[in-house]
Design a protein around this motif. Structure first.
Motif, PDB file in Angstrom:
ATOM      1  N   GLY A 165      -3.346   3.946   0.203  1.00 52.08           N
ATOM      2  CA  GLY A 165      -2.496   4.520   1.244  1.00 52.08           C
ATOM      3  C   GLY A 165      -1.165   3.837   1.440  1.00 52.08           C
ATOM      4  O   GLY A 165      -0.406   4.176   2.351  1.00 52.08           O
ATOM      5  N   LEU A 215      -5.325  11.564   1.279  1.00 57.95           N
ATOM      6  CA  LEU A 215      -3.877  11.684   1.471  1.00 57.95           C
ATOM      7  C   LEU A 215      -3.492  11.849   2.940  1.00 57.95           C
ATOM      8  O   LEU A 215      -2.367  11.567   3.313  1.00 57.95           O
ATOM      9  N   THR A 230       1.316   3.842  -0.744  1.00 55.62           N
ATOM     10  CA  THR A 230       2.334   4.754  -1.293  1.00 55.62           C
ATOM     11  C   THR A 230       1.808   6.177  -1.223  1.00 55.62           C
ATOM     12  O   THR A 230       0.635   6.419  -1.526  1.00 55.62           O
ATOM     13  N   ARG A 231       2.668   7.102  -0.808  1.00 57.74           N
ATOM     14  CA  ARG A 231       2.283   8.520  -0.738  1.00 57.74           C
ATOM     15  C   ARG A 231       2.712   9.219  -2.027  1.00 57.74           C
ATOM     16  O   ARG A 231       3.886   9.147  -2.399  1.00 57.74           O
ATOM     17  N   ILE A 233      -1.410   3.900  -4.242  1.00 61.58           N
ATOM     18  CA  ILE A 233      -1.669   5.282  -3.814  1.00 61.58           C
ATOM     19  C   ILE A 233      -3.080   5.417  -3.243  1.00 61.58           C
ATOM     20  O   ILE A 233      -3.286   6.018  -2.183  1.00 61.58           O
ATOM     21  N   ASN A 274      -4.143   6.865   6.842  1.00 59.44           N
ATOM     22  CA  ASN A 274      -3.269   5.697   6.680  1.00 59.44           C
ATOM     23  C   ASN A 274      -4.061   4.537   6.058  1.00 59.44           C
ATOM     24  O   ASN A 274      -5.264   4.660   5.803  1.00 59.44           O
ATOM     25  N   GLU A 275      -3.388   3.399   5.826  1.00 58.79           N
ATOM     26  CA  GLU A 275      -4.027   2.272   5.134  1.00 58.79           C
ATOM     27  C   GLU A 275      -5.271   1.768   5.862  1.00 58.79           C
ATOM     28  O   GLU A 275      -6.300   1.495   5.240  1.00 58.79           O
ATOM     29  N   ASP A 318       3.839  12.339  -4.532  1.00 64.89           N
ATOM     30  CA  ASP A 318       4.631  13.561  -4.344  1.00 64.89           C
ATOM     31  C   ASP A 318       3.780  14.804  -4.584  1.00 64.89           C
ATOM     32  O   ASP A 318       4.086  15.885  -4.077  1.00 64.89           O
TER      33      ASP A 318
END
Length: 246
Positions: free
Chosen positions: A52, A71, A54-55, A49, A74-75, A57
């Motif tokens: 970047g 958030l 995994t996003r 997370i 990107n990576e 919830d």
């Protein structure tokens, strides 16, 4: 100590399984932190997370002096912000020398086109020598990386990450598969690195965590179960029940 990373109310589920559950904690700007917990506690997902991959919830991840939200990035953007990650299995360019690996890591800060025409300046070579000294490979600069021991490859990869001057270094189980002497040297590298940046070590090995002599965060079912010194958290009854008692 100022705060570098703040994770607040973060949750993420995969196929109905909640891997991270309302996770909140903060890392200081020059701090060594160990994250421990049983398998499935959410340690790897936490790193996914922050980098970047995994996003989440829900929740917020704020970064740096300006409290930038990670958030929306990107990576690659997160890496450019100064977050470096070392996976458990070392990934170095095996056919290149130690020196070439470290030079390539320095180059990674440049644009794709300029890399093609880039020639290292004397300052770059000095930086590579300083990095090699920091990771204990100054006598191995000319060696082909594929001939290094497992521990030496781990140190080289840490050096390659340090070459990119991250403000936060996430390190996954650095002691796995190492000899006692290699583990001792790895401890020294991480403790030294944490003097000028944040270093977060995800680890199973309690003996290695004890050597780090740092604040410990215990994760269980995706949230923080306990936090403090290793002695403090290992005396916690809940920690004993879910982790040490197994």
């Amino acid at each position: 100590m100022s705060q570098l990373l703040e994770v607040s109310g973060v949750s993420v589920s995969f196929d109905g399984f909640r891997a991270i559950n309302n996770l909140s904690f903060a890392i200081g700007s020059a701090e060594l932190r160990a994250i421990i917990g049983p398998n499935g506690a959410g340690k790897t997902t936490f790193m996914d997370i922050v980098t970047g991959k995994t996003r989440p919830d829900a929740g917020h991840i704020l970064w740096g002096d300006k409290s930038l939200s990670l958030l929306g990035l990107n990576e690659a953007q997160i890496a450019r912000e100064g977050i470096g990650r070392k996976f458990q299995k070392p990934t170095v360019f095996e056919d290149q020398t130690v020196e070439e690996n470290l030079l390539m890591a320095l180059k990674a800060k440049r644009g794709a086109l300029s890399v093609l025409f880039w020639k290292p300046a004397s300052a770059d070579m000095e930086r590579v020598r300083a990095l090699a000294a920091e990771i204990g490979l100054e006598d191995a600069l000319g060696r082909i990386s594929g001939t290094l021991s497992h521990g030496q490859k781990q140190w080289l990869e840490i050096g390659m990450l340090l070459a990119q001057e991250p403000r936060l270094l996430l390190v996954d189980e650095p002691a796995a598969g190492m000899t006692p002497a290699e583990r001792e040297h790895t401890t020294a590298i991480l403790v030294e690195a944490a003097k000028t940046r944040a270093v977060v070590v995800v680890e199973h090995d309690m003996e290695f965590v004890r050597r780090l002599n740092c604040r410990v965060t215990v994760l269980h079912e995706g949230s923080v179960l306990a936090e403090g010194s290793l002695d403090h958290v290992t005396a916690n009854k809940e920690v004993i029940d879910v982790y040490l008692g197994r």
